[in-house]
Design a protein around this motif. Structure first.
Motif, PDB file in Angstrom:
ATOM      1  N   CYS A 185       0.827  -1.201   0.000  1.00  0.00           N
ATOM      2  CA  CYS A 185       0.000   0.000   0.000  1.00  0.00           C
ATOM      3  C   CYS A 185       0.870   1.263   0.000  1.00  0.00           C
ATOM      4  O   CYS A 185       1.989   1.257   0.482  1.00  0.00           O
ATOM      5  CB  CYS A 185      -0.966  -0.003   1.176  1.00  0.00           C
ATOM      6  N   SER A 186       0.306   2.332  -0.547  1.00  0.00           N
ATOM      7  CA  SER A 186       1.053   3.590  -0.614  1.00  0.00           C
ATOM      8  C   SER A 186       0.918   4.393   0.678  1.00  0.00           C
ATOM      9  O   SER A 186       1.823   5.146   1.031  1.00  0.00           O
ATOM     10  CB  SER A 186       0.576   4.431  -1.801  1.00  0.00           C
ATOM     11  N   ASP A 187      -0.198   4.259   1.368  1.00  0.00           N
ATOM     12  CA  ASP A 187      -0.436   4.965   2.626  1.00  0.00           C
ATOM     13  C   ASP A 187      -0.839   3.910   3.654  1.00  0.00           C
ATOM     14  O   ASP A 187      -2.005   3.498   3.723  1.00  0.00           O
ATOM     15  CB  ASP A 187      -1.534   6.015   2.448  1.00  0.00           C
ATOM     16  N   TYR A 188       0.122   3.445   4.423  1.00  0.00           N
ATOM     17  CA  TYR A 188      -0.078   2.325   5.344  1.00  0.00           C
ATOM     18  C   TYR A 188      -1.230   2.583   6.321  1.00  0.00           C
ATOM     19  O   TYR A 188      -2.093   1.731   6.508  1.00  0.00           O
ATOM     20  CB  TYR A 188       1.220   2.038   6.101  1.00  0.00           C
ATOM     21  N   GLU A 189      -1.258   3.745   6.933  1.00  0.00           N
ATOM     22  CA  GLU A 189      -2.297   4.042   7.932  1.00  0.00           C
ATOM     23  C   GLU A 189      -3.687   4.060   7.302  1.00  0.00           C
ATOM     24  O   GLU A 189      -4.644   3.550   7.886  1.00  0.00           O
ATOM     25  CB  GLU A 189      -2.002   5.352   8.662  1.00  0.00           C
ATOM     26  N   ALA A 190      -3.820   4.632   6.100  1.00  0.00           N
ATOM     27  CA  ALA A 190      -5.123   4.664   5.420  1.00  0.00           C
ATOM     28  C   ALA A 190      -5.575   3.250   5.069  1.00  0.00           C
ATOM     29  O   ALA A 190      -6.744   2.898   5.259  1.00  0.00           O
ATOM     30  CB  ALA A 190      -5.048   5.523   4.159  1.00  0.00           C
ATOM     31  N   SER A 191      -4.672   2.427   4.571  1.00  0.00           N
ATOM     32  CA  SER A 191      -5.028   1.053   4.223  1.00  0.00           C
ATOM     33  C   SER A 191      -5.347   0.234   5.468  1.00  0.00           C
ATOM     34  O   SER A 191      -6.279  -0.575   5.468  1.00  0.00           O
ATOM     35  CB  SER A 191      -3.900   0.390   3.424  1.00  0.00           C
ATOM     36  N   LYS A 192      -4.594   0.448   6.532  1.00  0.00           N
ATOM     37  CA  LYS A 192      -4.864  -0.255   7.788  1.00  0.00           C
ATOM     38  C   LYS A 192      -6.271   0.079   8.289  1.00  0.00           C
ATOM     39  O   LYS A 192      -7.049  -0.818   8.642  1.00  0.00           O
ATOM     40  CB  LYS A 192      -3.818   0.136   8.833  1.00  0.00           C
ATOM     41  N   ARG A 193      -6.626   1.366   8.297  1.00  0.00           N
ATOM     42  CA  ARG A 193      -7.975   1.774   8.723  1.00  0.00           C
ATOM     43  C   ARG A 193      -9.044   1.132   7.831  1.00  0.00           C
ATOM     44  O   ARG A 193     -10.061   0.644   8.311  1.00  0.00           O
ATOM     45  CB  ARG A 193      -8.127   3.304   8.684  1.00  0.00           C
ATOM     46  N   PHE A 194      -8.811   1.135   6.518  1.00  0.00           N
ATOM     47  CA  PHE A 194      -9.780   0.593   5.573  1.00  0.00           C
ATOM     48  C   PHE A 194     -10.036  -0.894   5.824  1.00  0.00           C
ATOM     49  O   PHE A 194     -11.186  -1.324   5.975  1.00  0.00           O
ATOM     50  CB  PHE A 194      -9.283   0.806   4.137  1.00  0.00           C
ATOM     51  N   TYR A 195      -8.983  -1.680   5.876  1.00  0.00           N
ATOM     52  CA  TYR A 195      -9.150  -3.131   6.011  1.00  0.00           C
ATOM     53  C   TYR A 195      -9.599  -3.553   7.417  1.00  0.00           C
ATOM     54  O   TYR A 195     -10.350  -4.512   7.555  1.00  0.00           O
ATOM     55  CB  TYR A 195      -7.866  -3.857   5.609  1.00  0.00           C
TER      56      TYR A 195
ATOM     57  N   GLU B  65     -11.007  -1.236  10.068  1.00  0.00           N
ATOM     58  CA  GLU B  65     -12.213  -0.548  10.540  1.00  0.00           C
ATOM     59  C   GLU B  65     -13.377  -0.629   9.557  1.00  0.00           C
ATOM     60  O   GLU B  65     -14.521  -0.784   9.971  1.00  0.00           O
ATOM     61  CB  GLU B  65     -11.884   0.913  10.855  1.00  0.00           C
ATOM     62  N   GLN B  66     -13.100  -0.512   8.265  1.00  0.00           N
ATOM     63  CA  GLN B  66     -14.179  -0.518   7.283  1.00  0.00           C
ATOM     64  C   GLN B  66     -14.618  -1.937   6.908  1.00  0.00           C
ATOM     65  O   GLN B  66     -15.798  -2.218   6.829  1.00  0.00           O
ATOM     66  CB  GLN B  66     -13.759   0.235   6.017  1.00  0.00           C
ATOM     67  N   LEU B  67     -13.652  -2.829   6.647  1.00  0.00           N
ATOM     68  CA  LEU B  67     -14.001  -4.192   6.237  1.00  0.00           C
ATOM     69  C   LEU B  67     -14.078  -5.160   7.407  1.00  0.00           C
ATOM     70  O   LEU B  67     -14.607  -6.256   7.271  1.00  0.00           O
ATOM     71  CB  LEU B  67     -13.014  -4.710   5.190  1.00  0.00           C
ATOM     72  N   GLY B  68     -13.541  -4.786   8.557  1.00  0.00           N
ATOM     73  CA  GLY B  68     -13.675  -5.603   9.762  1.00  0.00           C
ATOM     74  C   GLY B  68     -12.735  -6.789   9.865  1.00  0.00           C
ATOM     75  O   GLY B  68     -13.018  -7.729  10.609  1.00  0.00           O
ATOM     76  N   LEU B  69     -11.597  -6.756   9.170  1.00  0.00           N
ATOM     77  CA  LEU B  69     -10.644  -7.856   9.287  1.00  0.00           C
ATOM     78  C   LEU B  69      -9.938  -7.786  10.637  1.00  0.00           C
ATOM     79  O   LEU B  69      -9.730  -6.705  11.190  1.00  0.00           O
ATOM     80  CB  LEU B  69      -9.620  -7.809   8.153  1.00  0.00           C
ATOM     81  N   GLN B  70      -9.569  -8.943  11.159  1.00  0.00           N
ATOM     82  CA  GLN B  70      -8.939  -9.046  12.479  1.00  0.00           C
ATOM     83  C   GLN B  70      -7.421  -8.920  12.361  1.00  0.00           C
ATOM     84  O   GLN B  70      -6.798  -9.599  11.551  1.00  0.00           O
ATOM     85  CB  GLN B  70      -9.287 -10.397  13.103  1.00  0.00           C
ATOM     86  N   VAL B  71      -6.830  -8.079  13.202  1.00  0.00           N
ATOM     87  CA  VAL B  71      -5.375  -7.941  13.238  1.00  0.00           C
ATOM     88  C   VAL B  71      -4.785  -9.156  13.951  1.00  0.00           C
ATOM     89  O   VAL B  71      -5.165  -9.466  15.072  1.00  0.00           O
ATOM     90  CB  VAL B  71      -4.942  -6.645  13.957  1.00  0.00           C
ATOM     91  N   VAL B  72      -3.851  -9.831  13.270  1.00  0.00           N
ATOM     92  CA  VAL B  72      -3.142 -10.973  13.845  1.00  0.00           C
ATOM     93  C   VAL B  72      -1.813 -10.493  14.421  1.00  0.00           C
ATOM     94  O   VAL B  72      -1.451 -10.814  15.543  1.00  0.00           O
ATOM     95  CB  VAL B  72      -2.892 -12.065  12.784  1.00  0.00           C
TER      96      VAL B  72
END
Length: 129
Positions: A14-24, A26-33
């Motif tokens: 990703c080009s903007d790590y924080e934006a992609s992290k929020r998207f996947y 907070e928006q899509l609801g994937l679980q951080v491992v």
């Protein structure tokens, strides 16, 4: 017997790590491992899990090159997520400010699907089970 037993993960730079992290997350609801910063590479690696156990790895690298074109560039065409109820999933994305294309019908399977995009314009698909 096939060599591969299933899909383990898909890696996305990703080009903007924080934006992609929020998207996947907070928006899509994937679980951080796990989240790891690799100083030698000036890079983050974020491991995310979907409910079926498959994973997405998000990477940040300094100045990654852009994707050449969409969606027919050689390589990954799109990433597809299975959903139980497509209309419900589209409503949820829309409520979060994520635009989706009109729902279409797969002429080969008779299943409904739609596309949307992540912060780097990576094409993502929702495919109704």
């Amino acid at each position: 017997m096939p060599l591969a037993k299933g899909l383990h993960h898909v890696a996305i730079i990703c080009s903007d790590y924080e934006a992609s992290k929020r998207f996947y997350v907070e928006q899509l609801g994937l679980q951080v491992v796990a989240e790891t910063y690799r100083a030698a590479r000036q890079s983050y690696k974020l491991d995310l899990r979907l409910p079926d156990g498959s994973q997405i790895e998000l990477f940040s690298f300094p100045e990654p090159p852009s994707r050449p074109s969409r969606p027919e560039a050689c390589g990954l065409r799109h990433l597809s997520f299975v959903v139980a109820d497509l209309a419900e999933a589209v409503t949820e994305l829309t409520a979060k400010g994520i635009e989706t294309e009109p729902i279409r019908l797969d002429e080969l399977t008779g299943k409904r699907f739609t596309f949307f995009k992540d912060p780097d314009d990576l094409p993502l698909e929702l495919y109704e089970a």
